[in-house]
Design a protein around this motif. Structure first.
Motif, PDB file in Angstrom:
ATOM      1  N   THR A 151       0.042   4.478  -4.751  1.00 54.17           N
ATOM      2  CA  THR A 151       0.462   5.866  -4.561  1.00 54.17           C
ATOM      3  C   THR A 151       1.856   6.063  -5.147  1.00 54.17           C
ATOM      4  O   THR A 151       2.576   5.091  -5.380  1.00 54.17           O
ATOM      5  CB  THR A 151       0.460   6.252  -3.070  1.00 54.17           C
ATOM      6  OG1 THR A 151       1.391   5.417  -2.364  1.00 54.17           O
ATOM      7  CG2 THR A 151      -0.916   6.081  -2.459  1.00 54.17           C
ATOM      8  N   ASN A 179      -2.278   3.203  -0.437  1.00 53.11           N
ATOM      9  CA  ASN A 179      -2.777   4.334   0.345  1.00 53.11           C
ATOM     10  C   ASN A 179      -3.366   3.989   1.703  1.00 53.11           C
ATOM     11  O   ASN A 179      -3.674   4.881   2.489  1.00 53.11           O
ATOM     12  CB  ASN A 179      -3.798   5.128  -0.474  1.00 53.11           C
ATOM     13  CG  ASN A 179      -4.974   4.279  -0.917  1.00 53.11           C
ATOM     14  OD1 ASN A 179      -5.144   3.140  -0.474  1.00 53.11           O
ATOM     15  ND2 ASN A 179      -5.801   4.818  -1.804  1.00 53.11           N
ATOM     16  N   SER A 180      -3.541   2.693   2.013  1.00 56.07           N
ATOM     17  CA  SER A 180      -4.149   2.372   3.305  1.00 56.07           C
ATOM     18  C   SER A 180      -3.840   0.938   3.717  1.00 56.07           C
ATOM     19  O   SER A 180      -3.493   0.084   2.890  1.00 56.07           O
ATOM     20  CB  SER A 180      -5.667   2.558   3.247  1.00 56.07           C
ATOM     21  OG  SER A 180      -6.248   1.595   2.375  1.00 56.07           O
ATOM     22  N   SER A 234       1.901   0.349   3.461  1.00 58.48           N
ATOM     23  CA  SER A 234       0.926   1.425   3.609  1.00 58.48           C
ATOM     24  C   SER A 234       1.630   2.738   3.939  1.00 58.48           C
ATOM     25  O   SER A 234       2.795   2.761   4.347  1.00 58.48           O
ATOM     26  CB  SER A 234      -0.070   1.087   4.722  1.00 58.48           C
ATOM     27  OG  SER A 234       0.597   1.051   5.979  1.00 58.48           O
ATOM     28  N   ALA A 235       0.917   3.834   3.778  1.00 59.69           N
ATOM     29  CA  ALA A 235       1.485   5.144   4.077  1.00 59.69           C
ATOM     30  C   ALA A 235       1.842   5.233   5.557  1.00 59.69           C
ATOM     31  O   ALA A 235       1.067   4.800   6.418  1.00 59.69           O
ATOM     32  CB  ALA A 235       0.476   6.238   3.717  1.00 59.69           C
ATOM     33  N   ASP A 282      -6.409   3.116  -8.047  1.00 56.79           N
ATOM     34  CA  ASP A 282      -6.973   3.956  -6.987  1.00 56.79           C
ATOM     35  C   ASP A 282      -6.295   3.726  -5.649  1.00 56.79           C
ATOM     36  O   ASP A 282      -6.482   4.512  -4.707  1.00 56.79           O
ATOM     37  CB  ASP A 282      -8.472   3.696  -6.852  1.00 56.79           C
ATOM     38  CG  ASP A 282      -8.791   2.229  -6.604  1.00 56.79           C
ATOM     39  OD1 ASP A 282      -7.984   1.368  -7.001  1.00 56.79           O
ATOM     40  OD2 ASP A 282      -9.847   1.944  -6.005  1.00 56.79           O
ATOM     41  N   THR A 283      -5.527   2.645  -5.516  1.00 54.46           N
ATOM     42  CA  THR A 283      -4.848   2.373  -4.240  1.00 54.46           C
ATOM     43  C   THR A 283      -3.344   2.585  -4.324  1.00 54.46           C
ATOM     44  O   THR A 283      -2.702   2.842  -3.306  1.00 54.46           O
ATOM     45  CB  THR A 283      -5.108   0.926  -3.782  1.00 54.46           C
ATOM     46  OG1 THR A 283      -4.648   0.011  -4.777  1.00 54.46           O
ATOM     47  CG2 THR A 283      -6.590   0.692  -3.546  1.00 54.46           C
TER      48      THR A 283
END
Length: 280
Positions: free
Chosen positions: A148, A166-167, A197-198, A145-146
């Motif tokens: 990407t 993702n964060s 992170s993005a 879920d994290t």
């Protein structure tokens, strides 16, 4: 003999004057590789840089407790600050050489600190194999879920895995199994894993570099991996980034990188020479 050897400590890749990665910088001296590996341990740093001035060129060698590295980005920034301090004046420009490659570097004094930059060389990028992802990623604790899209194997001297999440909160929560991570990286000849992170619209990114295979479970600042990321993102239209690292270790650091077609990457950072110590 390394006893009483004078070592300059440089904090490389400061963030707004704070933190940075303490790096041992010293003049080239007749030491065995085993003794060179002891220098960062005794100096209380993750890396040591040996500087040899040879005419108009400067040769650099980089060591951790585990052995020699072909390149070290924050170590190069530290060396440039050291060379400016040695030369005096407000600016230093020189030809540097490491692992058989020559490149230009420069440093400018900004008050008590130094702004330095250099071009780390060509970056090689490729897709990771299913085996690499299947063995390495679970050791980081990155959840589906994290994670990407966009995992890459990147090399500027040695290969490493670039892993997007993702964060910033997902990045901060990572707790790798360092024993399993080292085994997985050793199996595929990887330096380590650079998790990031993005990027924001302004190109601001947070990252953590895990490299137990070279004796650095987590690096405060890893500029060469930032160069790899800049080269990868340049293909997606991002030409300039500022990467925050070191927060999980209590030593905030920031590395800047720009990329132009090729891609040609330039790395930069602020450094401060904090003083000279003698090894015990």
């Amino acid at each position: 003999m390394i006893s009483r050897l004078p070592v300059t400590i440089v904090r490389a890749c400061l963030r707004e004057g704070r933190g940075g990665s303490p790096t041992a910088v010293l003049d080239e001296t007749p030491l065995s590789d085993e003794e060179r590996c002891r220098v960062p341990v005794l100096a209380g740093t993750s890396h040591a840089v040996f500087v040899a001035v040879r005419g108009s060129a400067v040769a650099l060698r980089f060591f951790t407790a585990e052995g020699e590295l072909p390149a070290c980005g924050h170590g190069t920034i530290a060396a440039l600050a050291f060379l400016l301090e040695r030369a005096g004046g407000s600016e230093y420009r020189g030809a540097l050489r490491a692992a058989g490659r020559s490149f230009a570097g420069w440093a400018v004094r900004e008050g008590a600190r130094v702004r330095a930059a250099f071009e780390p060389g060509s970056v090689e990028l490729r897709e990771p194999t299913p085996a690499e992802c299947g063995l390495v990623l679970p050791t980081l604790g990155v959840g589906r879920d994290t994670l990407t899209p966009g995992v890459r194997v990147a090399s500027v001297g040695r290969a490493r895995l670039l892993v997007p999440v993702n964060s910033r909160s997902a990045l901060a929560a990572l707790a790798p199994d360092f024993g399993r991570l080292r085994s997985a990286c050793d199996r595929f000849g990887l330096l380590g894993c650079y998790v990031y992170s993005a990027p924001t619209r302004s190109g601001r990114i947070a990252a953590r570099m895990f490299a137990p295979s070279i004796g650095v479970p987590e690096d405060i600042a890893n500029a060469n991996s930032t160069a790899c990321l800049a080269a990868d993102l340049a293909g997606r239209g991002v030409t300039g980034i500022a990467v925050d690292m070191g927060d999980s270790l209590g030593s905030p650091a920031t590395i800047t990188a720009t990329a132009r077609p090729g891609p040609v990457v330039q790395l930069g950072g602020t450094a401060e020479v904090t003083g000279v110590v003698r090894l015990p």
